[in-house]
Scaffold this active site. Structure first.
Site, PDB file in Angstrom:
ATOM      1  CG  ASN A   1      -3.703  39.403  10.282  1.00 54.21           C
ATOM      2  OD1 ASN A   1      -3.608  39.132  11.472  1.00 54.21           O
ATOM      3  ND2 ASN A   1      -4.665  38.890   9.524  1.00 54.21           N
TER       4      ASN A   1
ATOM      5  CD  GLU B   1      -6.704  37.188  12.724  1.00 47.29           C
ATOM      6  OE1 GLU B   1      -7.094  36.125  13.211  1.00 47.29           O
ATOM      7  OE2 GLU B   1      -5.907  37.255  11.763  1.00 47.29           O
TER       8      GLU B   1
ATOM      9  CG  ASP C   1      -5.133  39.114   5.859  1.00 50.06           C
ATOM     10  OD1 ASP C   1      -5.001  38.670   4.695  1.00 50.06           O
ATOM     11  OD2 ASP C   1      -5.284  38.378   6.854  1.00 50.06           O
TER      12      ASP C   1
ATOM     13  CG  ASN D   1      -7.513  36.110   3.913  1.00 48.20           C
ATOM     14  OD1 ASN D   1      -6.576  35.334   4.125  1.00 48.20           O
ATOM     15  ND2 ASN D   1      -8.271  36.599   4.877  1.00 48.20           N
TER      16      ASN D   1
ATOM     17  CG  ASP E   1      -0.687  34.190  11.033  1.00 49.52           C
ATOM     18  OD1 ASP E   1      -0.879  35.353  11.456  1.00 49.52           O
ATOM     19  OD2 ASP E   1      -1.619  33.453  10.650  1.00 49.52           O
ATOM     20  CG  HIS E   2      -0.658  37.894   8.264  1.00 53.13           C
ATOM     21  ND1 HIS E   2      -1.157  38.030   6.986  1.00 53.13           N
ATOM     22  CD2 HIS E   2      -1.430  36.951   8.869  1.00 53.13           C
ATOM     23  CE1 HIS E   2      -2.180  37.205   6.824  1.00 53.13           C
ATOM     24  NE2 HIS E   2      -2.358  36.534   7.952  1.00 53.13           N
TER      25      HIS E   2
END
Length: 617
Positions: free
Chosen positions: A284, A317, A474, A476, A606-607
């Protein structure tokens, strides 16, 4: 007895105009009657009806080279004309005509064997990428980077080709009233590289007895043809390439020409390349253009990428807006870019100054950093969500799908670009950017619907398809508390009054975990990372080796981007490789690249990337 000539001319067709087919016919078909050329192209036309045009001799070496040069001249001339006539910025215009560009709709095209009405054929000729979706979803992939080469230094290679008899010229009246057919052409190779190329073709007819036997086998009037194909080898090859084993190639051409002809301007060549996928990466990126603008972080990522030499990259993303195909209905609407207008989600928007900047960044990324990969986009209307899958050009793709349905609508994208399904020769790869569960009922419902569709999808895939699934991205979801750095804190988070099943940080609520387990059960799937970790832990227990989880270990794929505040240092494992149980024996290892509360190897996102290493079959 000799068949005097047979020719399939394959040439460049720029998406900016339609007239190149007619134009090229007039120039080439007079002499190009006994040769097969595979040119440096992405979109090709194969006109089988031109077989009926015959000459009494094959082209010699000089004439063959002249034809190649003529093809190059026309191609360059056409691209220059298109560039001059295009109203867009010159940089974007040139990029559209680039063979490596994903913006010219580098998706798998489809070809059919059923009857196709004339009206649909006309749509195909005029609408290029979109019109093929009208027909059905039998997929055939493009063939890329096949280069016309000099006819010197040839090596002979025997190839058997079967075809059916050629009829006399089809009358104009029959053409107007008949249906057109798209039949299959295959180019099959164990390995594939741009060094390979088919040139001069010589045809000989079998004896009558063999011909009659062949007719009985096929069940129709046919002619069996032996073709001797010469293959070029570049003198400038590396020693390693020179010493490679000869590549085996077989060409199977089987087209019925009575009242039938191929008129699609999409690729009708299926290239079977026996290169197995060995390394898959999911990441991501949290905006690919933002990552690229941070030169230090991007250089770190490219260093990691170049050392890894991955076969497939799945990026979530990417945050690129899809290309506009029509103007918004209400120009006064402030939110018109979000909701209005028709979009091509496989291409990047470049219709305004802001989007053009991102477009040009992607041009540089794909043409420089990922030049050896084919790019497949699925994008949202705005700079939100969206995915990009990159596949090495020497890896064969059998089909592409952009949604979670199995109707004849594989070309239709998820409206936020959350689904890309790639079919390889021995497994399916599903990349998803699963919606975040959020903290309100609207997002709860969005996640529920997505999970339900996914459950149905993997059920159908398991029951009707004969290939295992690798589901990545991702997702989630942190399936267990062990996937959370601070389980107690994560599990009690909430906003407002919500049912008990929705209490918790998005990604670890009872609601999400329950649905995730349903998906695994429906698809006979396994969390491969946890499966391998459990095996390792059991072995360590036997050897009296104890492990104490540490926040800095590379066991989490998402880390809070804030280094201060109550959320700092928190982490989750929510990026996964979920695989069919029968595929577990193919897995060598899974590696989580990032570690430490200081986001080492997260490359600005952040990933962090997660890498799947596969064993040889």
């Amino acid at each position: 007895m000799k068949i005097t000539s047979l020719h399939f001319l394959i040439f460049h067709k720029n998406l900016n105009y339609v007239s190149s087919k007619v134009k090229a016919k007039k120039i080439f078909y007079q002499r190009a009657l006994n040769n097969i050329y595979l040119c440096t192209i992405r979109t090709m036309i194969v006109d089988i009806a031109e077989i009926k045009k015959r000459d009494n001799h094959a082209l010699d070496t000089q004439e063959s080279q002249e034809l190649v040069n003529k093809i190059k001249e026309i191609k360059n001339s056409d691209e220059q004309n298109n560039s001059n006539n295009n109203n867009n910025n010159s940089s974007s215009s040139n990029f559209c005509s680039n063979n490596n560009s994903p913006f010219s709709h580098k998706e798998t095209k489809l070809m059919v064997k059923e009857e196709v009405p004339n009206s649909i054929v006309k749509n195909i000729l005029n609408n290029n990428s979109c019109a093929t979706s009208i027909i059905n979803n039998k997929f055939y992939t493009q063939i890329n980077n096949i280069i016309p080469v000099k006819p010197e230094a040839m090596k002979e290679e025997n190839i058997n080709v079967s075809t059916v008899n050629t009829e006399n010229d089809i009358s104009k009246e029959k053409k107007e009233n008949s249906h057109y057919f798209c039949d299959e052409i295959k180019v099959m190779k164990k390995e594939y590289s741009k060094d390979d190329f088919v040139t001069d073709v010589k045809l000989e007819m079998n004896d009558k007895e063999e011909e009659e036997e062949e007719k009985q086998k096929i069940g129709q009037e046919s002619t069996h043809i032996n073709i001797k194909v010469e293959k070029d080898t570049f003198n400038e090859c590396n020693n390693s390439n020179v010493n490679e084993k000869k590549r085996n190639r077989s060409v199977d051409i089987h087209n019925e020409l009575s009242n039938k002809r191929i008129l699609t301007e999409d690729v009708v060549v299926k290239c079977n390349i026996k290169n197995d996928v060995k390394i898959i990466v999911t990441w991501n990126m949290n905006s690919i253009t933002v990552r690229y603008k941070n030169k230090k972080k991007w250089d770190e990522f490219m260093n990691f990428f170049n050392n890894l030499n991955a076969d497939v990259l799945c990026f979530q993303e990417v945050r690129l807006p899809a290309m506009n195909l029509s103007e918004p209905c209400d120009n006064k609407n402030k939110n018109k870019n979000k909701n209005d207008g028709i979009r091509d989600r496989g291409k990047i928007k470049n219709s305004d100054q802001k989007s053009l900047a991102d477009y040009e960044i992607m041009e540089q990324i794909l043409n420089d950093d990922f030049k050896d990969y084919n790019a497949y986009f699925s994008l949202a209307n705005i700079k939100y969500s969206g995915q990009l899958v990159l596949v090495k050009k020497n890896i064969h793709i059998e089909s592409i799908r952009y949604n979670l349905f199995f109707e004849n609508n594989a070309h239709i994208h998820h409206d936020e670009g959350r689904v890309i399904l790639v079919e390889f020769s021995n497994f399916f790869l599903l990349s998803t950017y699963t919606p975040n569960n959020g903290f309100d009922h609207v997002k709860f419902e969005r996640r529920r619907l997505f999970d339900e569709q996914l459950q149905k999808f993997v059920t159908i895939l398991r029951n009707e398809k004969q290939k295992p699934l690798v589901w990545t991205g991702d997702l989630n979801i942190a399936p267990e508390d062990i996937d959370l750095s601070h389980p107690a804190e994560f599990r009690r988070m909430k906003k407002g009054n919500v049912p008990k099943e929705f209490i918790g940080q998005p990604g670890c609520t009872d609601f999400e975990r329950k649905n995730f387990q349903k998906i695994l059960t429906a698809g006979n799937l396994v969390d491969s990372y946890r499966y391998l970790q459990n095996i390792k832990l059991n072995e360590d227990k036997k050897n009296n080796i104890k492990h104490t989880p540490n926040i800095n270990d590379n066991i989490y794929t998402w880390r809070c981007p804030f280094l201060l505040g109550k959320s700092c240092n928190k982490a989750m494992r929510i990026d996964h490789f979920i695989v069919s149980k029968e595929f577990l024996n193919r897995i060598n290892k899974i590696h989580i690249q990032g570690f430490s509360v200081f986001h080492n190897n997260f490359y600005g996102s952040d990933h962090c990337p997660v890498i799947l290493y596969l064993k040889n079959e």
